[in-house]
Motif scaffolding. Sequence first.
Motif, PDB file in Angstrom:
ATOM      1  N   GLY A 102       0.794  -1.220   0.000  1.00 10.36           N
ATOM      2  CA  GLY A 102       0.000   0.000   0.000  1.00 10.36           C
ATOM      3  C   GLY A 102       0.827   1.270   0.000  1.00 10.36           C
ATOM      4  N   ILE A 103       2.035   1.199  -0.556  1.00  7.54           N
ATOM      5  CA  ILE A 103       2.943   2.347  -0.575  1.00  7.54           C
ATOM      6  C   ILE A 103       2.817   3.075  -1.904  1.00  7.54           C
ATOM      7  N   ASP A 104       2.563   4.358  -1.845  1.00  8.63           N
ATOM      8  CA  ASP A 104       2.558   5.189  -3.054  1.00  8.63           C
ATOM      9  C   ASP A 104       4.016   5.383  -3.482  1.00  8.63           C
ATOM     10  N   TRP A 105       4.293   5.269  -4.784  1.00 13.78           N
ATOM     11  CA  TRP A 105       5.684   5.382  -5.216  1.00 13.78           C
ATOM     12  C   TRP A 105       5.763   5.845  -6.658  1.00 13.78           C
ATOM     13  N   MET A 106       6.963   6.289  -7.009  1.00 16.63           N
ATOM     14  CA  MET A 106       7.237   6.756  -8.359  1.00 16.63           C
ATOM     15  C   MET A 106       8.705   6.502  -8.669  1.00 16.63           C
ATOM     16  N   CYS A 107       9.001   6.080  -9.890  1.00 16.90           N
ATOM     17  CA  CYS A 107      10.371   5.903 -10.360  1.00 16.90           C
ATOM     18  C   CYS A 107      10.712   7.113 -11.241  1.00 16.90           C
ATOM     19  N   PHE A 108      11.860   7.720 -11.036  1.00 16.08           N
ATOM     20  CA  PHE A 108      12.189   8.918 -11.811  1.00 16.08           C
ATOM     21  C   PHE A 108      13.658   8.888 -12.224  1.00 16.08           C
ATOM     22  N   LYS A 109      14.010   9.800 -13.140  1.00 17.45           N
ATOM     23  CA  LYS A 109      15.332   9.807 -13.791  1.00 17.45           C
ATOM     24  C   LYS A 109      15.586   8.420 -14.380  1.00 17.45           C
ATOM     25  N   GLY A 110      16.834   7.973 -14.374  1.00 18.12           N
ATOM     26  CA  GLY A 110      17.160   6.600 -14.738  1.00 18.12           C
ATOM     27  C   GLY A 110      16.459   6.049 -15.947  1.00 18.12           C
ATOM     28  N   MET A 111      15.796   4.912 -15.753  1.00 14.87           N
ATOM     29  CA  MET A 111      15.202   4.181 -16.868  1.00 14.87           C
ATOM     30  C   MET A 111      14.036   4.892 -17.548  1.00 14.87           C
ATOM     31  N   PRO A 112      13.090   5.457 -16.810  1.00 15.79           N
ATOM     32  CA  PRO A 112      12.019   6.192 -17.520  1.00 15.79           C
ATOM     33  C   PRO A 112      12.563   7.316 -18.393  1.00 15.79           C
ATOM     34  N   LEU A 113      13.562   8.029 -17.883  1.00 16.56           N
ATOM     35  CA  LEU A 113      14.146   9.124 -18.663  1.00 16.56           C
ATOM     36  C   LEU A 113      14.913   8.586 -19.863  1.00 16.56           C
ATOM     37  N   ALA A 114      15.606   7.453 -19.703  1.00 22.09           N
ATOM     38  CA  ALA A 114      16.333   6.862 -20.826  1.00 22.09           C
ATOM     39  C   ALA A 114      15.386   6.522 -21.975  1.00 22.09           C
ATOM     40  N   ILE A 115      14.240   5.958 -21.638  1.00 22.67           N
ATOM     41  CA  ILE A 115      13.259   5.609 -22.669  1.00 22.67           C
ATOM     42  C   ILE A 115      12.731   6.858 -23.350  1.00 22.67           C
ATOM     43  N   GLU A 116      12.415   7.878 -22.559  1.00 20.23           N
ATOM     44  CA  GLU A 116      11.824   9.082 -23.143  1.00 20.23           C
ATOM     45  C   GLU A 116      12.833   9.882 -23.953  1.00 20.23           C
ATOM     46  N   ALA A 117      14.081   9.980 -23.457  1.00 20.72           N
ATOM     47  CA  ALA A 117      15.068  10.828 -24.126  1.00 20.72           C
ATOM     48  C   ALA A 117      15.781  10.111 -25.268  1.00 20.72           C
ATOM     49  N   PHE A 118      16.101   8.827 -25.066  1.00 18.50           N
ATOM     50  CA  PHE A 118      16.922   8.101 -26.048  1.00 18.50           C
ATOM     51  C   PHE A 118      16.172   6.977 -26.756  1.00 18.50           C
ATOM     52  N   GLY A 119      15.020   6.602 -26.233  1.00 17.22           N
ATOM     53  CA  GLY A 119      14.235   5.555 -26.875  1.00 17.22           C
ATOM     54  C   GLY A 119      14.665   4.147 -26.556  1.00 17.22           C
ATOM     55  N   ASN A 120      15.656   3.981 -25.669  1.00 13.50           N
ATOM     56  CA  ASN A 120      16.133   2.643 -25.322  1.00 13.50           C
ATOM     57  C   ASN A 120      16.888   2.703 -23.992  1.00 13.50           C
ATOM     58  N   LEU A 121      17.332   1.534 -23.512  1.00 16.89           N
ATOM     59  CA  LEU A 121      18.073   1.448 -22.249  1.00 16.89           C
ATOM     60  C   LEU A 121      19.543   1.118 -22.471  1.00 16.89           C
ATOM     61  N   THR A 122      20.055   1.357 -23.677  1.00 13.08           N
ATOM     62  CA  THR A 122      21.403   0.881 -23.992  1.00 13.08           C
ATOM     63  C   THR A 122      22.492   1.934 -23.920  1.00 13.08           C
ATOM     64  N   VAL A 123      22.135   3.226 -23.933  1.00 13.00           N
ATOM     65  CA  VAL A 123      23.190   4.245 -23.993  1.00 13.00           C
ATOM     66  C   VAL A 123      23.311   5.083 -22.727  1.00 13.00           C
ATOM     67  N   LYS A 124      22.240   5.213 -21.966  1.00 13.50           N
ATOM     68  CA  LYS A 124      22.276   6.052 -20.764  1.00 13.50           C
ATOM     69  C   LYS A 124      22.745   5.230 -19.569  1.00 13.50           C
ATOM     70  N   MET A 125      23.808   5.688 -18.921  1.00 11.13           N
ATOM     71  CA  MET A 125      24.312   5.015 -17.731  1.00 11.13           C
ATOM     72  C   MET A 125      23.531   5.506 -16.516  1.00 11.13           C
ATOM     73  N   SER A 126      22.910   4.575 -15.808  1.00  9.79           N
ATOM     74  CA  SER A 126      22.193   4.905 -14.576  1.00  9.79           C
ATOM     75  C   SER A 126      22.943   4.272 -13.416  1.00  9.79           C
ATOM     76  N   ASN A 127      23.366   5.109 -12.503  1.00  7.64           N
ATOM     77  CA  ASN A 127      24.167   4.609 -11.387  1.00  7.64           C
ATOM     78  C   ASN A 127      23.312   3.955 -10.318  1.00  7.64           C
TER      79      ASN A 127
END
Length: 402
Positions: A102-127
């Motif tokens: 029952g925890i409200d949550w959100m994922c930000f930067k990282g993978m969602p941003l990689a998809i939106e900005a680059f269209g894939n998960l292969t070029v953006k390094m997420s630490n």
Amino acid sequence: MPPLSPEFRLVCATCRWPRGEARIAAVRAAAADPALDWDRVIAVTKRQRVWGMVANGLAEAGVAAPPHVAEALDKRAQRIARTNLFAAAEVARIGAAFDAAGIDWMCFKGMPLAIEAFGNLTVKMSNDIDLLVPQDQVPAACQVLRDAGYARFSPGPEVADAQIPRWMELCKESGWRHPGNGLIVELHARLMANPALLPQAALGMPRRRIAISPATTVPTMGRELLFAYLVAHGAHHGWFRIKWLVDVAALLSASDAVAIERQYRAAQALGVGRCAAQALLLAHDLLALPLDPAFERELRRPAIHRLLVRIALSVMAGRHEAEEHDGPAARSLLPATFGNLLLRRGIGYKWRELASMAANPVDRATGRLPKGLGFLYPVLGGFRWIRRMTGLMDGHAPARGG
């Protein structure tokens, strides 16, 4: 703009987006510089955390790096792709556990941003994996992470588990690492270290879901605040890594000059116009983000905008292009630390910024001072900050963003 090294120029050229003839030409021109030191290219790439972009840009341009450089880039690029795909599955696992609790949550930067900005998960390094939960659900979220196999590393053992909610009121995040897979989760109770910079960035803002894999969608921030948040986040870190700037430029790469100016006006209305101006000018100068000439002149006109650009370059490039800062409290980041005071007008914001320098989260979270002496926490914190910056003691603080 101060002169940039051949190595930094090549890294910038590979970090342009989207793919295409303009990037290819820029990469080939930068790689043809006879003064180029390929070992230093690797050092700059590592420091700026843009392995995937550099590998992708060189490959697209058909530039043959020396074998040991090409091997290093290929290995790291492959690791980024594997790690991101594994992290996508891990977000789905943790998110399902949050939902069940029952925890409200959100994922930000990282993978969602990689998809939106680059269209894939292969070029953006997420630490790390960045997750936002409400402050009052921090204890439950911490328990979910423990049950999922994660162990806390930030703050360290000096702060007990029961004191983490208080810690996160002061520091906004705690760090968790899985000993088996090595993934890091940054659990956030708020998005901004200084909420007065962009108070609209909170769980109550508009959200949407983005597919980070064919089987996984995650809740993330809506488009209404995404640009404003990214420029505020990057500016508050002094843009000391180019990776954050690359994200912003890539996100805007599909926009025309009118749309880019519209994003700036929206950020300006939210109070982070200076952050947006700094980001757009840096992206134009380093990553060839196209700006309308009249709009560019407008952005450069205020002296404070030009100063903020110089501050960012002083901690991102030059002698720091390949040299890691000693930590989030390093004296080498002093220009960016003081530059933070200029990011937004108003005494309220500046007061909150000064207060954060003296936050003293460990002492506050652990209640080290006797009852009735709490007013001394900022005094002790400010004293320690001054000692750290004058080199009289080592500094330890939460990580500055991945």
